[in-house]
Design a protein around this motif. Sequence first.
Motif, mmCIF file in Angstrom:
data_model
loop_
_atom_site.group_PDB
_atom_site.id
_atom_site.type_symbol
_atom_site.label_atom_id
_atom_site.label_comp_id
_atom_site.label_asym_id
_atom_site.label_seq_id
_atom_site.Cartn_x
_atom_site.Cartn_y
_atom_site.Cartn_z
ATOM 1 N N THR A 250 63.175 58.625 34.768
ATOM 2 C CA THR A 250 62.210 57.795 35.490
ATOM 3 C C THR A 250 61.185 57.236 34.514
ATOM 4 O OG1 THR A 250 62.432 59.185 37.468
ATOM 5 C CG2 THR A 250 60.500 57.734 37.358
ATOM 6 N N ILE A 251 60.867 55.953 34.643
ATOM 7 C CA ILE A 251 59.803 55.340 33.849
ATOM 8 C C ILE A 251 58.783 54.726 34.809
ATOM 9 C CG2 ILE A 251 59.174 53.526 32.203
ATOM 10 C CD1 ILE A 251 61.915 53.763 30.966
ATOM 11 N N ILE A 252 57.526 55.099 34.627
ATOM 12 C CA ILE A 252 56.443 54.504 35.408
ATOM 13 C C ILE A 252 55.552 53.727 34.442
ATOM 14 C CG2 ILE A 252 54.541 54.889 37.011
ATOM 15 C CD1 ILE A 252 55.821 57.533 37.780
ATOM 16 N N LEU A 253 55.415 52.443 34.682
ATOM 17 C CA LEU A 253 54.600 51.590 33.826
ATOM 18 C C LEU A 253 53.158 51.589 34.320
ATOM 19 C CD1 LEU A 253 57.033 48.535 33.557
ATOM 20 C CD2 LEU A 253 56.763 50.418 31.918
ATOM 21 N N ALA A 254 52.263 52.054 33.457
ATOM 22 C CA ALA A 254 50.822 51.981 33.739
ATOM 23 C C ALA A 254 50.217 50.991 32.754
ATOM 24 C CB ALA A 254 50.196 53.364 33.605
ATOM 25 N N THR A 255 50.795 49.806 32.740
ATOM 26 C CA THR A 255 50.507 48.827 31.692
ATOM 27 C C THR A 255 49.588 47.701 32.153
ATOM 28 O OG1 THR A 255 52.679 47.900 32.286
ATOM 29 C CG2 THR A 255 52.559 49.245 30.301
ATOM 30 N N GLY A 256 48.924 47.892 33.279
ATOM 31 C CA GLY A 256 47.897 46.957 33.686
ATOM 32 C C GLY A 256 48.405 45.669 34.301
ATOM 33 N N PHE A 257 47.562 44.631 34.174
ATOM 34 C CA PHE A 257 47.788 43.406 34.923
ATOM 35 C C PHE A 257 47.600 42.182 34.017
ATOM 36 C CE2 PHE A 257 46.393 46.824 37.613
ATOM 37 C CZ PHE A 257 47.263 46.778 38.683
ATOM 38 N N THR A 258 47.704 40.998 34.597
ATOM 39 C CA THR A 258 47.608 39.747 33.831
ATOM 40 C C THR A 258 46.420 38.918 34.321
ATOM 41 O OG1 THR A 258 49.133 38.650 35.363
ATOM 42 C CG2 THR A 258 50.083 39.699 33.404
ATOM 43 N N PRO A 259 45.198 39.356 34.067
ATOM 44 C CA PRO A 259 44.034 38.667 34.633
ATOM 45 C C PRO A 259 43.791 37.276 34.081
ATOM 46 C CG PRO A 259 43.341 40.342 33.069
ATOM 47 C CD PRO A 259 44.811 40.518 33.253
ATOM 48 N N THR A 260 44.267 36.989 32.878
ATOM 49 C CA THR A 260 44.026 35.661 32.301
ATOM 50 C C THR A 260 45.219 34.723 32.492
ATOM 51 O OG1 THR A 260 44.770 36.440 30.122
ATOM 52 C CG2 THR A 260 42.406 36.555 30.588
ATOM 53 N N ASN A 261 46.176 35.142 33.297
ATOM 54 C CA ASN A 261 47.308 34.277 33.640
ATOM 55 C C ASN A 261 47.709 34.568 35.079
ATOM 56 O OD1 ASN A 261 49.455 32.482 33.546
ATOM 57 N ND2 ASN A 261 50.835 33.925 32.545
ATOM 58 N N PRO A 263 48.980 34.088 38.798
ATOM 59 C CA PRO A 263 50.000 33.236 39.421
ATOM 60 C C PRO A 263 49.418 32.122 40.291
ATOM 61 C CG PRO A 263 50.653 35.527 39.558
ATOM 62 C CD PRO A 263 49.249 35.522 39.026
ATOM 63 N N ILE A 264 48.287 32.381 40.936
ATOM 64 C CA ILE A 264 47.707 31.374 41.823
ATOM 65 C C ILE A 264 47.382 30.095 41.061
ATOM 66 C CG2 ILE A 264 45.344 32.220 41.515
ATOM 67 C CD1 ILE A 264 46.841 30.897 44.801
ATOM 68 N N THR A 265 47.058 30.223 39.763
ATOM 69 C CA THR A 265 46.663 29.038 38.984
ATOM 70 C C THR A 265 47.843 28.108 38.708
ATOM 71 O OG1 THR A 265 46.993 30.132 36.831
ATOM 72 C CG2 THR A 265 44.824 30.344 37.864
ATOM 73 N N HIS A 266 49.056 28.621 38.844
ATOM 74 C CA HIS A 266 50.248 27.794 38.658
ATOM 75 C C HIS A 266 50.597 27.019 39.931
ATOM 76 C CE1 HIS A 266 51.480 29.609 34.749
ATOM 77 N NE2 HIS A 266 50.834 30.660 35.235
ATOM 78 N N ARG A 267 49.925 27.333 41.022
ATOM 79 C CA ARG A 267 50.297 26.760 42.314
ATOM 80 C C ARG A 267 49.264 25.770 42.841
ATOM 81 N NH1 ARG A 267 53.308 31.878 45.295
ATOM 82 N NH2 ARG A 267 54.167 32.770 43.393
ATOM 83 N N ILE A 268 48.129 25.667 42.181
ATOM 84 C CA ILE A 268 47.070 24.762 42.617
ATOM 85 C C ILE A 268 47.095 23.513 41.741
ATOM 86 C CG2 ILE A 268 44.575 24.476 42.839
ATOM 87 C CD1 ILE A 268 44.372 27.458 43.408
ATOM 88 N N HIS A 269 47.231 22.332 42.373
ATOM 89 C CA HIS A 269 47.341 21.058 41.659
ATOM 90 C C HIS A 269 46.170 20.144 42.023
ATOM 91 C CE1 HIS A 269 51.412 22.708 42.021
ATOM 92 N NE2 HIS A 269 51.770 21.992 40.974
ATOM 93 N N ASN A 270 45.643 19.455 41.019
ATOM 94 C CA ASN A 270 44.599 18.476 41.311
ATOM 95 C C ASN A 270 45.226 17.148 41.733
ATOM 96 O OD1 ASN A 270 45.452 17.200 38.963
ATOM 97 N ND2 ASN A 270 43.691 17.856 37.741
ATOM 98 N N ALA A 271 44.401 16.110 41.857
ATOM 99 C CA ALA A 271 44.890 14.825 42.357
ATOM 100 C C ALA A 271 45.923 14.208 41.437
ATOM 101 C CB ALA A 271 43.718 13.874 42.549
ATOM 102 N N ASN A 272 45.889 14.559 40.164
ATOM 103 C CA ASN A 272 46.850 14.019 39.195
ATOM 104 C C ASN A 272 48.124 14.854 39.096
ATOM 105 O OD1 ASN A 272 45.041 11.950 38.490
ATOM 106 N ND2 ASN A 272 43.983 13.305 37.042
ATOM 107 N N GLY A 273 48.180 15.943 39.848
ATOM 108 C CA GLY A 273 49.351 16.813 39.794
ATOM 109 C C GLY A 273 49.261 17.894 38.741
#
Length: 406
Positions: A250-261, A263-273
Amino acid sequence: EVHDYLRDCAHKHGVLPYLRYNHELLTAHWNDTHHHWDLHTTGGRYTTQFLITGTGYLSTPAIPDIPGIHTFTGTLFHSAQWNHHHNLTGRTIAVIGTGASAIQFLPHIQPQAARLDLYQRTPPWIAPKPDKPNTPRHTWMLRHLPGYQQFRRNFNKHGREIIAYFMSRPTRTTAMKNMATTHLKKSVPDPHLRTLLTPDYTIGCKRLLFSNTWYPAIQQPNVNIITTPIKNIGPTHITTTDGTTRHIDTIILATGFTPTNQPITHRIHNANGTTLNQTWTQHGIQAHRGTTIHGYPNLFMLLGPNTTLGHSSQTVIIEAQITYIIQALKTTTTHNITSLHPRHQAQTHYNTQLQNKLKNTVWNTGNCHSWYHDTHGNNPTIWPTYTHTYHKQTNHFDHTNYQTTT
């Protein structure tokens, strides 16, 4: 208890009819002609004048790029995506990581494991945790004594501000370091093990942790602390750079998160796309008051850039942001405004001042690399000073820093 509290509040304040469960946001596009957001979700399409994100910093697991990790044939999961169907009793377990996630779960699973290999890259600073059950007298006071609950909350909130004072002055963190060092010395009698568990960076540079159970758990006979870097992972084993191979199931990853990347930022588009991620990649991660972003009208982000705390409860910042957002929405109603857009100059000025305050803090000068930093070594995460300062900045909506349309 927390979940029950949230459900009770949602029911009490009539929120439940407005919740849309199982609606994942796929894309959001700003319509500059009609001044609204077009949302595409797994539950349908919506339009909305304002978009508020509350997806948080520590929500997307960071999976380490270890050679062979995908060849492992046993059970592997991240601590944030716990496999509750996998019985850990009698297992040979590898825990990778020694940050806040491991601190929380390892003492609970250690008694179940036949063997537990803990892979430590960097030891954390750990202080004792003042965590005691409420006495019947204290519980009665919290429930029945007018003003006492608010007093306790304010006492905790303002008491933690002294930590911000030390964090902004790295040369004055000696008292905090002594507290953690004393805790380590009392908890770990073996001097060699103490050396392995002693950090080489300024306390506070990485997240300061609090635990009374971590040190006792990792000293149990079934726990091996491994500080040699991992070379690769095989179908049934982990091999370190010294050539040692350890078989596990068994391997349990306690390797944290990606706060500076996020996912929500990849889904929000401005008027120019252009996506928010593309904007931040090109110009740096920043926002005005950590909440609104130039180029993205009518978008409010809870826990946006530089709103994470290294000394107090994150709820304090979220409450301040909600106040700011409500003031903004009231302004649009009062003045018949259809869009709010932070001025580029205002956002740049705000972030220049913020980064100047961060420059000499322990988070930037503490001789460590933490999840507070992006891949370029910048710190777009931490709020560098007191929470009451942030409250003061967000208590009133600074409409003069915004371009508006009616």
